[in-house]
Design an enzyme around this catalytic site. Structure first.
Site, mmCIF file in Angstrom:
data_model
loop_
_atom_site.group_PDB
_atom_site.id
_atom_site.type_symbol
_atom_site.label_atom_id
_atom_site.label_comp_id
_atom_site.label_asym_id
_atom_site.label_seq_id
_atom_site.Cartn_x
_atom_site.Cartn_y
_atom_site.Cartn_z
ATOM 1 N N ASP A 199 0.176 1.235 7.402
ATOM 2 C CA ASP A 199 1.255 0.214 6.598
ATOM 3 C C ASP A 199 2.173 -0.429 7.573
ATOM 4 O OD1 ASP A 199 2.336 2.699 6.797
ATOM 5 O OD2 ASP A 199 2.096 3.271 4.945
ATOM 6 N N HIS B 134 2.511 9.389 -3.286
ATOM 7 C CA HIS B 134 1.814 8.168 -2.593
ATOM 8 C C HIS B 134 1.069 8.657 -1.238
ATOM 9 C CE1 HIS B 134 5.767 6.699 -0.444
ATOM 10 N NE2 HIS B 134 5.190 7.351 0.409
ATOM 11 N N GLU C 59 1.228 3.251 -4.051
ATOM 12 C CA GLU C 59 2.322 3.857 -5.081
ATOM 13 C C GLU C 59 1.423 4.441 -6.523
ATOM 14 O OE1 GLU C 59 4.905 4.786 -3.949
ATOM 15 O OE2 GLU C 59 6.059 3.198 -2.881
HETATM 16 C C1 F6R Z 1 3.774 6.278 6.491
HETATM 17 C C2 F6R Z 1 3.201 6.339 5.138
HETATM 18 C C3 F6R Z 1 3.885 6.995 4.182
HETATM 19 C C4 F6R Z 1 4.394 8.537 4.622
HETATM 20 C C5 F6R Z 1 5.067 8.977 3.410
HETATM 21 C C6 F6R Z 1 5.967 10.325 3.983
HETATM 22 O O1 F6R Z 1 2.969 5.370 7.373
HETATM 23 O O2 F6R Z 1 2.067 5.797 4.930
HETATM 24 O O3 F6R Z 1 2.706 7.102 3.121
HETATM 25 O O4 F6R Z 1 3.416 9.187 5.239
HETATM 26 O O5 F6R Z 1 6.106 8.096 2.786
HETATM 27 O O6 F6R Z 1 6.920 9.905 4.930
HETATM 28 P P1 F6R Z 1 7.785 11.134 5.528
HETATM 29 O O7 F6R Z 1 6.961 11.570 6.664
HETATM 30 O O8 F6R Z 1 8.938 10.365 6.209
HETATM 31 O O9 F6R Z 1 8.257 12.131 4.528
#
Ligand code: F6R
Length: 242
Positions: free
Chosen positions: A67, A137, A142
């Site tokens: 993303d 997610h 979402e």
């Molecule tokens: C990142 C992504 C998100 C994260 C998720 C967890 O490319 O797609 O889905 O993997 O929000 O984020 P962290 O690792 O910062 O807790």
């Protein structure tokens, strides 16, 4: 789903590195699906260290990222293209043209989604690395996202904006929308490696592993993937019935 519970973040990252480096060693032209966020930083640090010490080659590896924020590009230190360059790509000697991230600054975002979908169809991920949001997610799919969705523009959930605000000077600075691979693009990967650490992920991890397969908890779709490994630390595994 194969589940590996580790003591802490460092051992989670060790276990993730063992899985990912085996893929690259077995197939030097592997397609790696990669994630940003805090969770995979330990994995990326291990890949960088291994490249430095053992000269593991990434010259033939291709990558596709999950993303990107709408409106942010390589010049912004909050963009995911910047994050990947600084935290991984520049440390492993991968040719820049082998790396792919949706363009958050594309003038025509729908056309960019179409382009990225075509790219993903041609570059099936040998392994897709994922983190998980506290709301369940994966990528920026979402709760409520259809399982059949492909790359699309998404409005971020309030909980995601709050979670990600720690990485910005002010909560108002967090972009409100993003380009994201869809759940269908993620499920297309030959193999999935999902990582989770910390108590704030425990509820989402429980839904991922034990909950009903529901669009209300997007990660639960991974119960249907034929080759999914979850590496989770004790804090994030604390609500699992084991
Ligand atoms: C990142 C992504 C998100 C994260 C998720 C967890 O490319 O797609 O889905 O993997 O929000 O984020 P962290 O690792 O910062 O807790």
């Amino acid at each position: 789903m194969k589940i590996i519970v580790t003591k802490d973040y460092e051992s989670m990252s060790d276990a993730a590195f063992a899985v990912l480096s085996a893929v690259v060693k077995a197939k030097p032209t592997a397609v790696l699906g990669l994630a940003t966020g805090t969770t995979p930083l330990g994995l990326y640090a291990r890949m960088a260290e291994d490249h430095r010490k053992n000269h593991t080659s990434y010259a033939g590896v291709r990558t596709v990222n999950l993303d990107e924020y709408v409106g942010l590009g390589p010049e912004s230190d909050q963009s995911y293209v910047y994050f990947m360059r600084e935290n991984l790509f520049k440390h492993i000697g991968i040719p820049q043209e082998n790396t792919n991230i949706a363009n958050g600054k594309a003038a025509d975002l729908e056309a960019e989604c179409t382009r990225y979908n075509a790219l993903l169809a041609a570059l099936q991920q040998d392994i897709q690395v994922l983190g998980i949001g506290s709301n369940g997610h994966i990528a920026f799919n979402e709760p409520g996202t259809p399982f059949g969705a492909e790359t699309h523009v998404v409005r971020l959930a309030e909980s995601t904006i709050r979670d990600n605000a720690r990485l910005f000077a002010r909560e108002e600075d967090v972009p409100r929308s993003a380009l994201t691979m869809g759940l269908k693009n993620i499920m297309h990967a030959r193999r999935v490696l999902i990582l989770a650490n910390g108590a704030n992920k425990a509820k989402a991890v429980k839904g991922l592993v034990e909950g009903p397969v529901t669009e209300q908890l997007p990660a639960s779709v991974l119960q249907l993937h034929p080759d999914c490994t979850l590496v989770v630390d004790e804090a994030a595994a604390s609500l699992l019935a084991r």
